[in-house]
Design a protein around this motif. Structure first.
Motif, PDB file in Angstrom:
ATOM      1  N   PRO A 114      12.018   8.116   7.110  1.00 42.07           N
ATOM      2  CA  PRO A 114      13.344   8.733   7.022  1.00 42.07           C
ATOM      3  C   PRO A 114      13.805   8.750   5.560  1.00 42.07           C
ATOM      4  O   PRO A 114      13.511   7.818   4.791  1.00 42.07           O
ATOM      5  CB  PRO A 114      14.229   7.812   7.860  1.00 42.07           C
ATOM      6  N   SER A 115      14.517   9.779   5.172  1.00 39.43           N
ATOM      7  CA  SER A 115      14.935   9.916   3.773  1.00 39.43           C
ATOM      8  C   SER A 115      15.854   8.780   3.316  1.00 39.43           C
ATOM      9  O   SER A 115      15.948   8.502   2.128  1.00 39.43           O
ATOM     10  CB  SER A 115      15.628  11.261   3.559  1.00 39.43           C
ATOM     11  N   SER A 116      16.509   8.100   4.254  1.00 44.83           N
ATOM     12  CA  SER A 116      17.411   7.007   3.898  1.00 44.83           C
ATOM     13  C   SER A 116      16.694   5.673   3.691  1.00 44.83           C
ATOM     14  O   SER A 116      17.312   4.684   3.330  1.00 44.83           O
ATOM     15  CB  SER A 116      18.472   6.839   4.987  1.00 44.83           C
ATOM     16  N   VAL A 117      15.375   5.638   3.898  1.00 44.24           N
ATOM     17  CA  VAL A 117      14.600   4.405   3.745  1.00 44.24           C
ATOM     18  C   VAL A 117      13.805   4.475   2.451  1.00 44.24           C
ATOM     19  O   VAL A 117      13.075   5.435   2.206  1.00 44.24           O
ATOM     20  CB  VAL A 117      13.643   4.190   4.941  1.00 44.24           C
ATOM     21  N   GLN A 118      13.970   3.450   1.636  1.00 48.37           N
ATOM     22  CA  GLN A 118      13.260   3.389   0.358  1.00 48.37           C
ATOM     23  C   GLN A 118      12.015   2.518   0.509  1.00 48.37           C
ATOM     24  O   GLN A 118      12.083   1.413   1.042  1.00 48.37           O
ATOM     25  CB  GLN A 118      14.176   2.820  -0.723  1.00 48.37           C
ATOM     26  N   LEU A 119      10.874   3.002   0.031  1.00 48.60           N
ATOM     27  CA  LEU A 119       9.626   2.255   0.088  1.00 48.60           C
ATOM     28  C   LEU A 119       9.527   1.365  -1.148  1.00 48.60           C
ATOM     29  O   LEU A 119       9.682   1.833  -2.281  1.00 48.60           O
ATOM     30  CB  LEU A 119       8.440   3.221   0.140  1.00 48.60           C
ATOM     31  N   ILE A 120       9.308   0.079  -0.936  1.00 48.73           N
ATOM     32  CA  ILE A 120       9.168  -0.891  -2.020  1.00 48.73           C
ATOM     33  C   ILE A 120       7.757  -1.477  -1.945  1.00 48.73           C
ATOM     34  O   ILE A 120       7.342  -1.961  -0.886  1.00 48.73           O
ATOM     35  CB  ILE A 120      10.191  -2.053  -1.879  1.00 48.73           C
ATOM     36  N   GLN A 121       7.039  -1.436  -3.045  1.00 50.28           N
ATOM     37  CA  GLN A 121       5.696  -2.013  -3.087  1.00 50.28           C
ATOM     38  C   GLN A 121       5.790  -3.519  -3.291  1.00 50.28           C
ATOM     39  O   GLN A 121       6.660  -4.004  -4.019  1.00 50.28           O
ATOM     40  CB  GLN A 121       4.883  -1.395  -4.229  1.00 50.28           C
ATOM     41  N   GLN A 122       4.866  -4.242  -2.679  1.00 52.31           N
ATOM     42  CA  GLN A 122       4.831  -5.686  -2.871  1.00 52.31           C
ATOM     43  C   GLN A 122       4.476  -6.001  -4.322  1.00 52.31           C
ATOM     44  O   GLN A 122       3.709  -5.285  -4.959  1.00 52.31           O
ATOM     45  CB  GLN A 122       3.817  -6.323  -1.930  1.00 52.31           C
ATOM     46  N   LEU A 123       5.062  -7.067  -4.839  1.00 53.16           N
ATOM     47  CA  LEU A 123       4.827  -7.518  -6.205  1.00 53.16           C
ATOM     48  C   LEU A 123       3.875  -8.703  -6.203  1.00 53.16           C
ATOM     49  O   LEU A 123       3.720  -9.387  -5.193  1.00 53.16           O
ATOM     50  CB  LEU A 123       6.147  -7.967  -6.847  1.00 53.16           C
ATOM     51  N   THR A 124       3.285  -8.979  -7.342  1.00 53.63           N
ATOM     52  CA  THR A 124       2.487 -10.196  -7.489  1.00 53.63           C
ATOM     53  C   THR A 124       3.464 -11.332  -7.749  1.00 53.63           C
ATOM     54  O   THR A 124       4.188 -11.311  -8.756  1.00 53.63           O
ATOM     55  CB  THR A 124       1.495 -10.062  -8.662  1.00 53.63           C
ATOM     56  N   PRO A 125       3.521 -12.306  -6.853  1.00 58.85           N
ATOM     57  CA  PRO A 125       4.517 -13.378  -7.007  1.00 58.85           C
ATOM     58  C   PRO A 125       4.093 -14.419  -8.036  1.00 58.85           C
ATOM     59  O   PRO A 125       2.908 -14.581  -8.346  1.00 58.85           O
ATOM     60  CB  PRO A 125       4.590 -13.996  -5.610  1.00 58.85           C
ATOM     61  N   ARG A 126       5.081 -15.154  -8.519  1.00 60.38           N
ATOM     62  CA  ARG A 126       4.823 -16.300  -9.389  1.00 60.38           C
ATOM     63  C   ARG A 126       4.018 -17.341  -8.615  1.00 60.38           C
ATOM     64  O   ARG A 126       4.185 -17.478  -7.395  1.00 60.38           O
ATOM     65  CB  ARG A 126       6.135 -16.947  -9.828  1.00 60.38           C
ATOM     66  N   PRO A 127       3.150 -18.085  -9.286  1.00 60.84           N
ATOM     67  CA  PRO A 127       2.325 -19.092  -8.594  1.00 60.84           C
ATOM     68  C   PRO A 127       3.134 -20.109  -7.793  1.00 60.84           C
ATOM     69  O   PRO A 127       2.709 -20.547  -6.736  1.00 60.84           O
ATOM     70  CB  PRO A 127       1.564 -19.777  -9.732  1.00 60.84           C
TER      71      PRO A 127
ATOM     72  N   GLY B 105       0.815  -1.198   0.000  1.00 59.26           N
ATOM     73  CA  GLY B 105       0.000   0.000   0.000  1.00 59.26           C
ATOM     74  C   GLY B 105       0.850   1.248   0.000  1.00 59.26           C
ATOM     75  O   GLY B 105       2.046   1.211  -0.278  1.00 59.26           O
ATOM     76  N   SER B 106       0.243   2.367   0.332  1.00 56.65           N
ATOM     77  CA  SER B 106       0.930   3.653   0.355  1.00 56.65           C
ATOM     78  C   SER B 106       1.227   4.053   1.791  1.00 56.65           C
ATOM     79  O   SER B 106       0.454   3.768   2.698  1.00 56.65           O
ATOM     80  CB  SER B 106       0.041   4.729  -0.273  1.00 56.65           C
ATOM     81  N   TRP B 107       2.353   4.747   1.979  1.00 56.28           N
ATOM     82  CA  TRP B 107       2.684   5.268   3.300  1.00 56.28           C
ATOM     83  C   TRP B 107       1.838   6.514   3.504  1.00 56.28           C
ATOM     84  O   TRP B 107       2.056   7.539   2.880  1.00 56.28           O
ATOM     85  CB  TRP B 107       4.170   5.582   3.399  1.00 56.28           C
ATOM     86  N   THR B 108       0.830   6.423   4.369  1.00 58.90           N
ATOM     87  CA  THR B 108      -0.092   7.536   4.591  1.00 58.90           C
ATOM     88  C   THR B 108       0.023   8.121   5.985  1.00 58.90           C
ATOM     89  O   THR B 108      -0.739   9.015   6.329  1.00 58.90           O
ATOM     90  CB  THR B 108      -1.549   7.073   4.359  1.00 58.90           C
ATOM     91  N   TYR B 109       0.958   7.628   6.767  1.00 58.28           N
ATOM     92  CA  TYR B 109       1.123   8.149   8.115  1.00 58.28           C
ATOM     93  C   TYR B 109       1.497   9.630   8.025  1.00 58.28           C
ATOM     94  O   TYR B 109       2.218  10.033   7.103  1.00 58.28           O
ATOM     95  CB  TYR B 109       2.200   7.344   8.860  1.00 58.28           C
TER      96      TYR B 109
END
Length: 193
Positions: free
Chosen positions: A63-76, A54-58
């Protein structure tokens, strides 16, 4: 962003494996923001990524040193790594690790994992290990449900090119190992196997 290192360094290479720390979470609170900040400040020279569904809505930003990665749809074929609580977070993490091009190995941390020292002390203590999997594992074939600090190596020449996992101090490989996910390090190569 630093230059990407693709694959595993060749034998004898002086290029060190590139590690990251991935915190898997679905929580947004002041407590979790403090824990994310503490991880970012104490992880040493490793990149810190927040694997988030989801989105960071807090109201306060990461922190600027932390990168947000969205979850991917995994292979079956990765679906079996899911569970009732986290659904696709583990399969999605493995999909991301297998397909990203920057890191040769990644520390996976769940948001409820605690460490009372600076995180880099744990990470640094295993930096020289070439194991494809470091974590708390159990050999379920022996009915022994006590955990062991254990390591696995893929295609090890010493094991005839096969993957072997050894429980702490064991002489025989573990035939059916179970791993606990809160804190573990996994290689990109293992995520692709």
């Amino acid at each position: 962003m630093p230059p990407a290192i693709l694959g595993t360094p060749a034998a004898g290479s002086t290029i060190a494996p590139r590690e990251a720390v991935v915190l898997v979470s679905d929580k947004q609170s002041e407590c979790h923001l403090h824990r994310i900040s503490a991880l970012a400040q104490s992880s040493g020279d490793r990149d810190v990524l927040l694997f988030f569904n989801g989105s960071w809505t807090y109201p306060r930003p990461l922190p600027s040193s932390v990168q947000l990665i969205q979850q991917l749809t995994p292979r079956p074929e990765l679906a079996s790594f899911g569970d009732n609580r986290n659904l696709l977070s583990k399969p999605s993490f493995l999909e991301w690790l297998a397909t990203q091009g920057t890191y040769t190995r990644v520390w996976h941390l769940e948001d409820d994992a605690l460490f009372t020292a600076p995180w880099h002390e744990l990470f640094d203590s295993h930096a020289s290990s070439s194991a494809d999997l470091l974590g708390y594992l159990q050999d379920v074939t022996k009915g022994d449900m006590r955990g062991y600090k254990q390591s696995c190596r893929l295609n090890s020449p010493a094991s005839g090119g096969m993957t072997r996992c050894y429980a702490g101090g064991a002489r025989e490989p573990c035939a059916n190992c179970w791993t606990s996910w809160p804190v573990l390090r996994i290689s990109k190569e293992l995520s692709q196997a």
